[in-house]
Design an enzyme around this catalytic site. Structure first.
Site, PDB file in Angstrom:
ATOM      1  N   CYS A 130       1.113  -1.189  -0.055  1.00  0.00           N
ATOM      2  CA  CYS A 130       0.201   0.188  -0.186  1.00  0.00           C
ATOM      3  C   CYS A 130       0.228   1.431  -0.288  1.00  0.00           C
ATOM      4  O   CYS A 130       2.088   1.246   0.933  1.00  0.00           O
ATOM      5  CB  CYS A 130      -1.030   0.178   0.894  1.00  0.00           C
ATOM      6  N   CYS A 174       0.626   4.995   7.020  1.00  0.00           N
ATOM      7  CA  CYS A 174       0.223   4.700   8.460  1.00  0.00           C
ATOM      8  C   CYS A 174       1.096   4.209   8.866  1.00  0.00           C
ATOM      9  O   CYS A 174       1.697   2.827   8.370  1.00  0.00           O
ATOM     10  CB  CYS A 174      -1.016   4.022   8.328  1.00  0.00           C
ATOM     11  N   ARG A 214     -17.699  -1.791  18.053  1.00  0.00           N
ATOM     12  CA  ARG A 214     -16.993  -3.280  17.622  1.00  0.00           C
ATOM     13  C   ARG A 214     -15.570  -2.856  18.768  1.00  0.00           C
ATOM     14  O   ARG A 214     -14.955  -2.087  18.144  1.00  0.00           O
ATOM     15  CB  ARG A 214     -16.028  -3.378  16.233  1.00  0.00           C
TER      16      ARG A 214
HETATM   17 FE1  SF4 Z   1      -2.583   1.046   3.375  1.00  0.00          FE
HETATM   18 FE2  SF4 Z   1      -3.035   2.950   5.486  1.00  0.00          FE
HETATM   19 FE3  SF4 Z   1      -4.785   1.295   5.381  1.00  0.00          FE
HETATM   20 FE4  SF4 Z   1      -2.755   0.371   5.542  1.00  0.00          FE
HETATM   21  S1  SF4 Z   1      -4.006   1.179   7.132  1.00  0.00           S
HETATM   22  S2  SF4 Z   1      -3.681  -0.706   4.350  1.00  0.00           S
HETATM   23  S3  SF4 Z   1      -1.295   1.961   5.242  1.00  0.00           S
HETATM   24  S4  SF4 Z   1      -4.180   2.614   3.467  1.00  0.00           S
END
Ligand code: SF4
Ligand code: SAM
Ligand code: DTB
Length: 332
Positions: free
Chosen positions: A69, A73, A277
């Site tokens: 991804c 994050c 949740r």
């Molecule tokens: Fe991508 Fe952030 Fe979702 Fe993880 S939490 S899959 S890094 S967008």
């Protein structure tokens, strides 16, 4: 000299908004900080007015597209910015997803949540495949939830038409702390997707994560941001960070258990009708802590040995715990 009427009206509106905000913030703080027996009693009373206190909805997660991804994050195993051991996996086939959904249903889940490690949905064959997954999972008489990253209004409308029940898009933390955790998108981006989801008539699932180094005030500011959504979310996941090796948060200390219980109870009081949740992090919670969370108003868990990429208690353990407590899984 002319009087700038519109400005006066605007500033009156702004003042009103600010004082309402101050009183909302005060109210949230008062709820959260009251003595625990009073907080739990208030949460139980509200919980019982709106929900069966013995019922817990079981949801099952499926990571339909894993890893690689582009978002950064700080908590996530799936970000390309984090050198974790995760093996990326391309978008799953329809049949594999369907067989997982059927297995989830057979084990008592009534909601199936498909997650993709995307920054945003792109129109094209992959999205068409996800739409087909939504159609076919909905046909199994399961609630269907997706979490696919950012959405445009027309994509939300197509998901709705395919039979999507809910879209998960977390605000994760306070507006102030957000940029300590994610720099590749903004709080405003999140709010825009949430608006598109609501406008399409899809139920909003939106919550956050505790244990990322944020203060208690940041957690309460998250609750305030959730209160300001229109409509307020029908589903609020409270996650405790699953610390993943290779992420900047790998050494983050665990959440104080009583703080978690306070957060759940405060969420229940602020959102009487929502499903609250108890999401990631149950593997490191004792049965007693989970029990307190149920008493505080949590009424849903994710079951199955895996969340998206991290471990979760076994289905047997969850079943035994609910049985011991005289509680049961909620039927649709
Ligand atoms: Fe991508 Fe952030 Fe979702 Fe993880 S939490 S899959 S890094 S967008
Ligand atoms: N990529 C999409 C997005 O971020 O919106 C969907 C998938 S993402 C993994 C779904 C949610 O899982 C995140 O918003 C975050 O709240 C939660 N999450 C991710 N990693 C976590 C972790 N290590 N511990 C706790 N919650 C986590
Ligand atoms: C949510 O708030 N929690 C779930 C669901 N929404 C998609 C995901 C938890 C993921 C935990 C980390 C992992 O397994 O990778």
């Amino acid at each position: 000299m002319s009087i700038a009427l519109p400005e006066t009206a605007d500033s009156a509106q702004e003042n009103l908004h600010q004082s309402l905000q101050a009183s909302l913030r005060e109210r949230i703080t008062q709820i959260y900080n009251q003595p625990l027996p009073d907080l739990l009693f208030a949460a139980q009373r509200i919980h019982r007015e709106h929900h069966d206190p013995r019922a817990v909805q079981l949801c099952t997660l499926c990571s339909i597209k894993t890893g690689a991804c582009p978002e950064d994050c700080a908590y996530c195993a799936q970000s390309i910015h984090n050198p974790t051991e995760l093996e990326p996996q391309p978008l799953m086939n329809l049949d594999e997803v369907l067989s997982q959904a059927k297995a989830a249903k057979a084990s008592g889940a009534t909601r199936f949540c498909m997650g993709a490690a995307w920054r945003e949905v792109k129109d094209g064959p992959q999205f068409e495949r996800v739409l087909e997954m939504v159609r076919q999972v909905a046909a199994l008489d399961l609630e269907v939830c997706c979490t696919l990253g950012m959405l445009k209004p027309h994509q939300a409308e197509r998901l709705k038409a395919a039979g999507l029940t809910a879209y998960n898009h977390n605000l994760d933390t306070s507006p102030n702390y957000y940029e300590q955790i994610i720099t590749t998108r903004t709080y405003r981006d999140r709010l825009e997707t949430i608006r598109a989801v609501s406008a399409a008539g899809i139920s909003v699932c939106c919550g956050g994560i505790l244990g990322m180094g944020e203060s208690v005030q940041d957690r309460l500011d998250l609750l305030e941001a959730l209160c300001e959504l229109e409509p307020t979310p029908e589903s609020i996941p409270i996650n405790c960070l699953m610390p993943v090796q290779g992420t900047p948060l790998q050494e983050a200390p665990p959440v104080d258990p009583i703080d978690l219980v306070r957060m759940i109870a405060t969420t229940r009081i602020l959102f009487p009708k929502a499903m609250v949740r108890l999401s990631a992090g149950r593997l490191s919670m004792s049965d007693e802590l989970q029990t307190l969370c149920f008493v505080a108003g949590a009424n849903s868990i994710f079951t199955g040995p895996k969340l998206l990429t991290t471990a979760n208690p076994s289905h047997d353990h969850d079943e035994q715990l609910l049985k011991k407590l005289g509680m049961a899984s909620k039927k649709l």
